[in-house]
Design a protein around this motif. Structure first.
Motif, short mmCIF file in Angstrom:
data_model
loop_
_atom_site.label_atom_id
_atom_site.label_comp_id
_atom_site.label_asym_id
_atom_site.label_seq_id
_atom_site.Cartn_x
_atom_site.Cartn_y
_atom_site.Cartn_z
N VAL A 195 0.83 -1.21 0.00
CA VAL A 195 0.00 0.00 0.00
C VAL A 195 0.86 1.26 0.00
O VAL A 195 0.39 2.35 0.32
N GLY A 196 2.13 1.11 -0.36
CA GLY A 196 3.05 2.23 -0.43
C GLY A 196 4.05 2.20 0.70
O GLY A 196 3.75 1.77 1.82
N HIS A 197 5.27 2.62 0.41
CA HIS A 197 6.32 2.65 1.42
C HIS A 197 5.88 3.50 2.61
O HIS A 197 5.37 4.61 2.46
N CYS A 198 6.07 2.94 3.81
CA CYS A 198 5.87 3.68 5.06
C CYS A 198 4.46 4.29 5.15
O CYS A 198 4.30 5.45 5.56
N HIS A 199 3.44 3.52 4.77
CA HIS A 199 2.08 4.06 4.86
C HIS A 199 1.79 4.44 6.31
O HIS A 199 1.97 3.62 7.22
N PRO A 200 1.33 5.67 6.56
CA PRO A 200 1.20 6.13 7.96
C PRO A 200 0.25 5.28 8.81
O PRO A 200 0.49 5.12 10.00
N LYS A 201 -0.80 4.72 8.23
CA LYS A 201 -1.74 3.92 9.02
C LYS A 201 -1.12 2.60 9.44
O LYS A 201 -1.40 2.09 10.53
N VAL A 202 -0.29 2.03 8.57
CA VAL A 202 0.38 0.78 8.92
C VAL A 202 1.47 1.05 9.96
O VAL A 202 1.61 0.31 10.94
N VAL A 203 2.22 2.11 9.75
CA VAL A 203 3.26 2.48 10.72
C VAL A 203 2.65 2.74 12.10
O VAL A 203 3.15 2.26 13.13
N GLU A 204 1.53 3.45 12.13
CA GLU A 204 0.87 3.75 13.40
C GLU A 204 0.39 2.48 14.09
O GLU A 204 0.54 2.32 15.32
N ALA A 205 -0.18 1.55 13.31
CA ALA A 205 -0.68 0.30 13.89
C ALA A 205 0.46 -0.50 14.52
O ALA A 205 0.32 -1.05 15.62
N ILE A 206 1.60 -0.56 13.83
CA ILE A 206 2.75 -1.29 14.35
C ILE A 206 3.27 -0.64 15.64
O ILE A 206 3.50 -1.32 16.65
N CYS A 207 3.43 0.66 15.60
CA CYS A 207 3.98 1.37 16.76
C CYS A 207 3.06 1.27 17.97
O CYS A 207 3.52 1.03 19.10
N GLN A 208 1.78 1.44 17.75
CA GLN A 208 0.83 1.40 18.86
C GLN A 208 0.80 0.03 19.51
O GLN A 208 0.83 -0.09 20.74
N GLN A 209 0.75 -1.03 18.69
CA GLN A 209 0.70 -2.38 19.26
C GLN A 209 2.04 -2.76 19.88
O GLN A 209 2.07 -3.40 20.95
N ALA A 210 3.15 -2.38 19.25
CA ALA A 210 4.46 -2.70 19.82
C ALA A 210 4.68 -2.01 21.15
O ALA A 210 5.40 -2.52 22.02
N GLY A 211 4.03 -0.86 21.34
CA GLY A 211 4.15 -0.15 22.60
C GLY A 211 3.17 -0.62 23.66
O GLY A 211 3.19 -0.13 24.79
N THR A 212 2.34 -1.61 23.29
CA THR A 212 1.33 -2.12 24.23
C THR A 212 1.63 -3.55 24.65
O THR A 212 1.71 -3.86 25.84
N LEU A 213 1.80 -4.43 23.66
CA LEU A 213 2.03 -5.85 23.94
C LEU A 213 2.47 -6.55 22.67
O LEU A 213 1.95 -6.31 21.59
N ASN A 214 3.45 -7.46 22.82
CA ASN A 214 3.74 -8.42 21.76
C ASN A 214 4.06 -9.74 22.42
O ASN A 214 4.91 -9.82 23.31
N THR A 215 3.35 -10.77 21.98
CA THR A 215 3.55 -12.12 22.54
C THR A 215 3.18 -13.12 21.46
O THR A 215 3.14 -12.77 20.27
N HIS A 216 2.91 -14.36 21.82
CA HIS A 216 2.60 -15.35 20.79
C HIS A 216 1.24 -16.00 21.04
O HIS A 216 0.54 -15.67 22.01
N THR A 217 0.88 -16.93 20.13
CA THR A 217 -0.50 -17.41 20.09
C THR A 217 -0.82 -18.49 21.13
O THR A 217 -1.94 -19.00 21.14
N ARG A 218 0.09 -18.80 22.03
CA ARG A 218 -0.29 -19.67 23.15
C ARG A 218 -0.93 -18.86 24.27
O ARG A 218 -1.40 -19.44 25.26
N TYR A 219 -0.92 -17.57 24.11
CA TYR A 219 -1.74 -16.70 24.95
C TYR A 219 -2.90 -16.19 24.08
O TYR A 219 -2.78 -16.08 22.87
N LEU A 220 -4.00 -15.89 24.73
CA LEU A 220 -5.16 -15.40 23.99
C LEU A 220 -4.99 -13.92 23.66
O LEU A 220 -4.51 -13.14 24.47
#
Length: 428
Positions: free
Chosen positions: A53-78
């Motif tokens: 959807v284009g290099h560095c699309h702001p909505k994708v960048v924002e989604a990554i940053c917001q989630q990375a600043g909240t939680l990242n884990t794997h699928t053995r947790y819900l």
């Protein structure tokens, strides 16, 4: 600077690290359909499908940053993220596709798909075309004749000639070509059964991207589909390149050609460059796989990846990028056809949506491939600030595959520059 980077790459990453173009590009920034190198030069990106959807699309960048600043884990947790994404993803499919397994790369996705086919059929024989690419795990590396594996090919892997609308198998285009392709698949099915492996699956890109994206009408794969079904096999559609609206007329390549696969794989573009991939299948297929194989992927479907993928999918839908691909792709192909009236080296123009190009020949009568010339053209375009590349059975097809926000103005720049390069580049 360039020589220093190449030396460091070889020293730190190992030798034979491939780069695009005779003079590699040192990129430092991207935005939309443009890239900038270390000296500040701007390039029009007509090649990279990963930033879908284009290099560095702001909505994708924002989604990554917001989630990375909240939680990242794997699928053995819900976590809701993976579920929200899979619900949105399978909604783009026709029935009966309703489940997905998320992983990190297209290679992993295709590796899993092969195992799904084994779980369904109890057999191991696989058929692919002789000029395809499906990844680089040990299993899917076996499917590439363009990059032969050390030690040779497994006896359970067989190949059929890639379709070619410009030089059709058997010499006759259309459905006669389709029947000839199906007959080759039948031959290899028989060989696999005779060898004791049995026939498990046919894996193909429904757009035949690496084969040079031949122009094949809807229904062209009907004969081979009947052959595979009659043999009890599974069809795997690798949508890494044509998927997510790139072909313009349809969201998925298999929909465009009328194929009804059993398993669909996807990767690179689905999260705009974040490492995400998936295997989509009917619930019964997923159940058979889960019961037969104990599969777990630590990073596949993690909250950050799911957020990136969901943001990318929403941008495609909300910004009308599939329709943009259709409209601008038609406009660009018309431009290539006009060039063909003035440049005899263009033997064929083909493609769909924002995946198109031209086959370059030394002589239109003999259709002799202009392989070396095509490489010179790609390098000359790079020197003029246009990034594209080449592929195909003879490596003489200009491959144009830009990010989906590509505009008519961008297409005009591409065509005008290509016109100049073709006029100035010697054919011999």
């Amino acid at each position: 600077m360039t020589e220093s980077l190449i030396e460091r790459r070889a020293r730190l990453l190992g030798p034979n690290m491939s780069t695009f173009y005779d003079e590699p590009v040192h990129l430092v920034r991207g935005q939309g359909v443009h890239l900038w190198d270390s000296e500040g030069r701007q390039y029009l990106d007509c090649y990279n499908n990963v930033p879908h959807v284009g290099h560095c699309h702001p909505k994708v960048v924002e989604a990554i940053c917001q989630q990375a600043g909240t939680l990242n884990t794997h699928t053995r947790y819900l976590h809701e993220g993976i579920l929200d994404y899979v619900e949105a993803l399978v909604a783009t499919f026709d029935a009966p596709f309703d489940t997905a397994l998320m992983c990190c790369t297209g290679s992993e996705a295709n590796d899993v798909a092969l195992r799904m086919a084994q779980a369904l059929t109890g057999k191991t024989g696989v058929i692919a075309t002789d000029h395809t690419y499906h990844g680089n795990t040990t299993a899917v590396h076996q499917l590439s004749q363009t990059n032969p594996p050390p030690g040779g090919y497994w006896d359970s892997v067989r190949f059929v000639p890639a379709p070619d609308s410009y030089r059709p198998l058997g010499g006759v285009p259309g459905m006669a070509h389709a029947q000839a392709f199906a007959a080759k698949v039948q031959e290899q099915i028989d060989a696999l059964e005779a060898a004791g492996h049995g026939f498990s699956s046919l894996i193909l890109c429904p757009f035949f991207a690496n084969e040079g994206f031949p122009d094949l009408p809807q229904g062209w794969l009907d004969p081979v589909q009947a052959v595979v079904r009659n043999a009890g096999g599974v069809i795997i559609a690798d949508e890494v390149q044509p998927g997510f609206g790139r072909v313009g007329t349809h969201f998925w390549g298999h929909q465009k050609i009328g194929l009804k696969p059993d398993i669909v794989t996807m990767g690179k573009p689905m999260a705009n460059g974040h490492p995400v991939a998936a295997v989509v299948a009917p619930a019964a297929t997923m159940k058979a796989f889960r019961e037969r194989f104990r599969y777990f992927n630590t990073f596949g479907g993690n909250p950050v990846s799911a957020a990136a993928a969901l943001a990318t999918l929403r941008v495609v839908q909300e910004e009308g990028l599939q329709e943009n691909a259709r409209v601008v792709g038609e406009y660009a192909r018309d431009g290539l056809r006009e060039l063909a009236t003035r440049h005899e080296c263009i033997g064929d123009v083909r493609g769909s949506g924002l995946f198109f190009g031209a086959e370059m020949v030394l002589d239109r009568g003999t259709k002799e491939p202009a392989t070396a010339f095509t490489k010179r053209v790609a390098n000359a375009m790079r020197q003029r600030g246009i990034l594209l590349n080449f592929l195909g059975i003879h490596y003489n097809v200009l491959k144009i595959r830009p990010p989906l926000p590509f505009s008519r103005d961008n297409a005009d720049q591409l065509i005008e520059t290509l016109d100049q390069v073709l006029a100035e580049t010697p054919l011999a």
